[in-house]
Write an enzyme that holds these catalytic residues in place. Structure first.
Site, short mmCIF file in Angstrom:
data_model
loop_
_atom_site.label_atom_id
_atom_site.label_comp_id
_atom_site.label_asym_id
_atom_site.label_seq_id
_atom_site.Cartn_x
_atom_site.Cartn_y
_atom_site.Cartn_z
CG HIS A 194 -1.99 -0.95 1.26
ND1 HIS A 194 -1.84 -2.27 0.92
CD2 HIS A 194 -3.31 -0.78 1.58
CE1 HIS A 194 -3.02 -2.88 1.03
NE2 HIS A 194 -3.92 -1.99 1.43
CD GLU A 197 -5.72 4.36 1.74
OE1 GLU A 197 -6.94 4.21 1.95
OE2 GLU A 197 -4.85 3.67 2.32
CG ASP A 275 -9.28 -0.98 0.69
OD1 ASP A 275 -8.52 -1.83 1.16
OD2 ASP A 275 -9.15 0.24 0.90
#
Length: 315
Positions: A194, A197, A275
């Site tokens: 990740h 974001e 997600d």
């Protein structure tokens, strides 16, 4: 969901199994395991699904995961997700699981993995959905903890295809996990993380250059760095974008602001994912539908996005 969207074969590459725990199942598992919940009923829990940022969501997410105790619980969680995939023509999944969320509560690693793995194998046999499981490290915990988790996982090496990095992004740059990712790659595991974001484009650079990931999970802030964008386009590095999640966690104020189609048209290999669908209001199909309704995504764009997901598989 629109029939033409449903008809498209799709892969889901960014899904946290713990985040697919629907309120109804959460309550059922709490009852099975005799756990008292802080919410009176399903409706009260759903009403709590209003988040201002990633951390507010994570606090509730970890509280919800507490009901998962037995191999059967993890099986039921995974099986419920796969049934939703079948209904939306998702033909391949590469879900994350967070062992540390459970081992820190005293749940043995093998209990978590066996339940998930058996459901995935049954999904392949009974539903025709292929899979590759990804073990995700929690970035708010020290790298030493990630090393311990990787060590616990190695006896089950054939059950998963790669490692990932998730949880609170701000203040926990990818570089903190450079050594454990190097170790995982030396064991022949794929790497994803990740980045971009809530974190800045620099985190994406670090994930690529230090963790040597093959895919970026989220990555929507790459658009703020033109040099990074060019690299992602040139190297065709997939981004596993989660539109409804981005709205729910205030990465964008509303879907009309989302940049996924801009990236698609610039040649970025973007994919559509859900997600944590139980918390963010929709699975892959609902994410595609939202892009059509709010951004005017065409059928041709939907086909490209679906094909990107199939092309970006690691398994």
């Amino acid at each position: 969901m629109y029939d033409w969207l449903n008809a498209l074969p799709k892969a889901e590459l960014h899904l946290h199994l713990e985040g697919s725990l629907e309120p109804e199942l959460l309550f059922a598992l709490a009852e099975r395991n005799k756990i008292e919940l802080p919410w009176a009923d399903v409706e009260t829990l759903r009403a709590a699904y209003a988040f201002n940022n990633l951390q507010e969501f994570l606090d509730l997410y970890y509280q919800g995961a507490n009901v998962l105790r037995s191999e059967q619980d993890f099986y039921d969680l995974t099986w419920a997700y796969l049934q939703r995939c079948k209904a939306q023509n998702v033909v391949h999944v590469e879900p994350f699981f967070d062992p540390q969320t459970h081992t820190d509560r005293g749940i043995p690693f093998e209990v978590v993995l066996r339940g998930i793995r058996q459901a995935l194998l049954d999904g392949e046999k009974q539903l025709g959905i292929s899979h590759g499981l990804i073990l995700s490290f929690l970035r708010h915990l020290p790298e030493e903890e990630a090393f311990k988790t990787l060590e616990q996982a190695m006896p089950f090496r054939d059950a998963f295809i790669g490692v990932g990095l998730d949880s609170s992004e701000k203040g926990f740059p990818p570089r903190l996990f450079e050594r454990v990712f190097a170790k995982a790659r030396s064991e022949g595991l794929h790497a994803v993380a990740h980045a971009g974001e809530e974190g800045p484009p620099e985190y994406i650079w670090e994930a690529l250059d230090l963790l040597k990931v093959e895919r970026i999970d989220h990555g929507v802030r790459a658009i703020e760095d033109e040099r990074l964008m060019q690299r992602i386009i040139d190297e065709q590095i997939p981004l596993t974008v989660c539109p409804l999640s981005n709205i729910k966690l205030c990465v964008f104020e509303h879907m009309g602001q989302h940049n996924i189609l801009d990236m698609l048209e610039r040649g970025v290999k973007v994919t559509v994912n859900s997600d944590d669908p139980a918390y963010f209001g929709g699975y892959v199909g609902e994410n595609f539908a939202a892009l059509h309704e709010h951004l005017g995504m065409s059928e041709e764009q939907a086909r490209r996005l679906a094909q990107n997901s199939l092309d970006a598989r690691l398994a």
